[in-house]
Design an enzyme around this catalytic site. Structure first.
Site, PDB file in Angstrom:
ATOM      1  N   GLY A  28      78.992  47.872 126.907  1.00 27.31           N
ATOM      2  CA  GLY A  28      79.267  49.309 126.807  1.00 27.31           C
ATOM      3  C   GLY A  28      80.704  49.501 126.335  1.00 27.31           C
ATOM      4  CG  LEU A  30      78.763  50.988 122.463  1.00 26.32           C
ATOM      5  CD1 LEU A  30      77.503  51.447 121.715  1.00 26.32           C
ATOM      6  CD2 LEU A  30      78.756  49.473 122.635  1.00 26.32           C
ATOM      7  N   GLY A  33      84.217  48.073 116.390  1.00 39.86           N
ATOM      8  CA  GLY A  33      83.811  46.661 116.323  1.00 39.86           C
ATOM      9  C   GLY A  33      82.317  46.539 116.590  1.00 39.86           C
ATOM     10  CG  HIS A  34      80.718  47.392 120.416  1.00 42.78           C
ATOM     11  ND1 HIS A  34      81.756  47.964 121.099  1.00 42.78           N
ATOM     12  CD2 HIS A  34      80.442  46.236 121.074  1.00 42.78           C
ATOM     13  CE1 HIS A  34      82.093  47.224 122.131  1.00 42.78           C
ATOM     14  NE2 HIS A  34      81.314  46.157 122.134  1.00 42.78           N
ATOM     15  CE  LYS A 146      88.135  41.666 120.983  1.00 45.00           C
ATOM     16  NZ  LYS A 146      88.580  41.001 122.203  1.00 45.00           N
ATOM     17  CD  GLN A 150      81.282  36.566 124.474  1.00 44.09           C
ATOM     18  OE1 GLN A 150      81.635  36.895 125.593  1.00 44.09           O
ATOM     19  NE2 GLN A 150      80.963  37.463 123.548  1.00 44.09           N
ATOM     20  CB  SER A 182      89.519  44.942 122.623  1.00 44.93           C
ATOM     21  OG  SER A 182      89.271  44.817 124.015  1.00 44.93           O
ATOM     22  CB  SER A 183      86.059  48.134 125.562  1.00 43.54           C
ATOM     23  OG  SER A 183      84.945  47.831 124.775  1.00 43.54           O
ATOM     24  NE  ARG A 184      89.069  43.514 129.651  1.00 46.21           N
ATOM     25  CZ  ARG A 184      88.002  42.804 129.305  1.00 46.21           C
ATOM     26  NH1 ARG A 184      87.768  42.549 128.037  1.00 46.21           N
ATOM     27  NH2 ARG A 184      87.163  42.350 130.219  1.00 46.21           N
TER      28      ARG A 184
HETATM   29  O1  PAF Z   1      81.210  40.119 124.391  1.00 45.34           O
HETATM   30  C1  PAF Z   1      80.671  40.881 125.227  1.00 45.34           C
HETATM   31  O2  PAF Z   1      80.691  42.098 125.093  1.00 45.34           O
HETATM   32  C2  PAF Z   1      79.992  40.286 126.450  1.00 45.34           C
HETATM   33  O3  PAF Z   1      80.630  39.133 126.867  1.00 45.34           O
HETATM   34  C3  PAF Z   1      78.497  40.047 126.252  1.00 45.34           C
HETATM   35  C4  PAF Z   1      78.223  39.052 125.135  1.00 45.34           C
HETATM   36  C5  PAF Z   1      77.804  41.374 125.937  1.00 45.34           C
HETATM   37  C6  PAF Z   1      77.884  39.501 127.540  1.00 45.34           C
HETATM   38  O4  PAF Z   1      78.000  40.396 128.605  1.00 45.34           O
END
Ligand code: PAF
Length: 269
Positions: A28, A30, A33-34, A146, A150, A182-184
């Site tokens: 969430g 958003l 980037g999303h 980014k 991960q 970034s959301s942050r």
């Molecule tokens: O990158 C993210 O937003 C999160 O780590 C993900 C991949 C949705 C998993 O919760």
């Protein structure tokens, strides 16, 4: 756009959907980037599905989870505007009906870099991504570069567990001044927002990782690491203190470090 909250409801919907499915998992909050991920999923597939799930098991800091800037109403409208055909927005009890008894563990990569500073973080990420991939059954799943560590871990997990979805890596989207979206970022105050683009700037300087870390510390960042891995230079560093502390991560390909010119002789191997 269909909005599905329950697992059974989602499964019924999935059973009726035909054609290719592109999946964008999110926490969430958003942003553009999303948007790039959702637009690409919509362009490359018959249906783009977004999940909105603020996954508690990947937050090592309860304050970070509590202050995560996600709003379901805003996120639903935003996902639809980017071309999502369906959103899966389950609650915590549905995703963790097992109470997080079962989890994905990886080593050594998940214990390094961000993992060394955020114990358990990647176990939470990998576990929820595996659950979501099993539920959504996408043809393609889209992740931003980014969060490069991960991305590497998800690619490795998909291979290790014979997941058939293609893991698609998408370039980092940046503000005009170079700050990775970034959301942050929404939690940065004016001084923090002015300092934040210096992270990307410092990463591009062809000096050693140690020198880059020193530069960032001199600018006022609290540096977790600057490291060269995966043909990229990666960093994590925080701005501010206490409740106002915001941790940023970023990375750039080494080719961009070299291309940026400047000091010679200290380009990371
Ligand atoms: O990158 C993210 O937003 C999160 O780590 C993900 C991949 C949705 C998993 O919760």
């Amino acid at each position: 756009m269909k909005v599905l909250r329950g697992i059974d409801e989602w499964r019924r919907f999935r059973a009726t959907s035909t054609g290719s499915l592109g999946f964008v998992p999110t926490l969430g909050g958003l942003h553009e980037g999303h948007a790039a991920l959702i637009q690409r999923a919509a362009a490359e597939n018959d249906l783009a599905v977004v999940s909105l799930f603020l996954n508690p098991t990947q937050f090592d800091d309860p304050g970070d989870l509590a202050s995560y800037p996600a709003s379901l109403g805003d996120d639903l409208a935003y996902a639809e505007a980017q071309g999502a055909g369906a959103v899966l927005a389950p609650n915590r009890e549905a995703i963790y009906a097992d109470g997080f008894r079962f989890k994905v563990e990886e080593s050594p990569l998940s214990r390094e870099l961000c993992g060394a500073h955020r114990p358990g973080h990647f176990s939470g990420v990998l576990t929820v991504v595996l659950k979501l991939l099993n539920l959504v059954k996408p043809d393609r799943a889209y992740f931003g570069e980014k969060d490069y560590q991960q991305l590497e871990l998800i690619r490795g997990m998909a291979q290790a567990f014979f997941i058939e979805a293609e893991i698609v890596a998408c370039p980092t989207v940046r503000d005009a001044d170079g700050l990775a979206l970034s959301s942050r970022n929404a939690r940065l105050d004016a001084a923090g927002r002015a300092l934040a683009p210096r992270l990307r700037e410092a990463l591009s300087v062809p000096a050693s990782d140690g020198r880059v870390a020193d530069t960032l510390a001199g600018l006022g960042f609290e540096v977790d690491y600057v490291a060269t891995r995966f043909g990229r230079r990666l960093a994590a560093a925080s701005i501010g203190n206490g409740e106002a502390r915001v941790r940023l991560i970023d990375n750039i390909p080494l080719a961009q470090v070299r291309a940026s010119g400047g000091e010679s002789g200290e380009v990371p191997a």
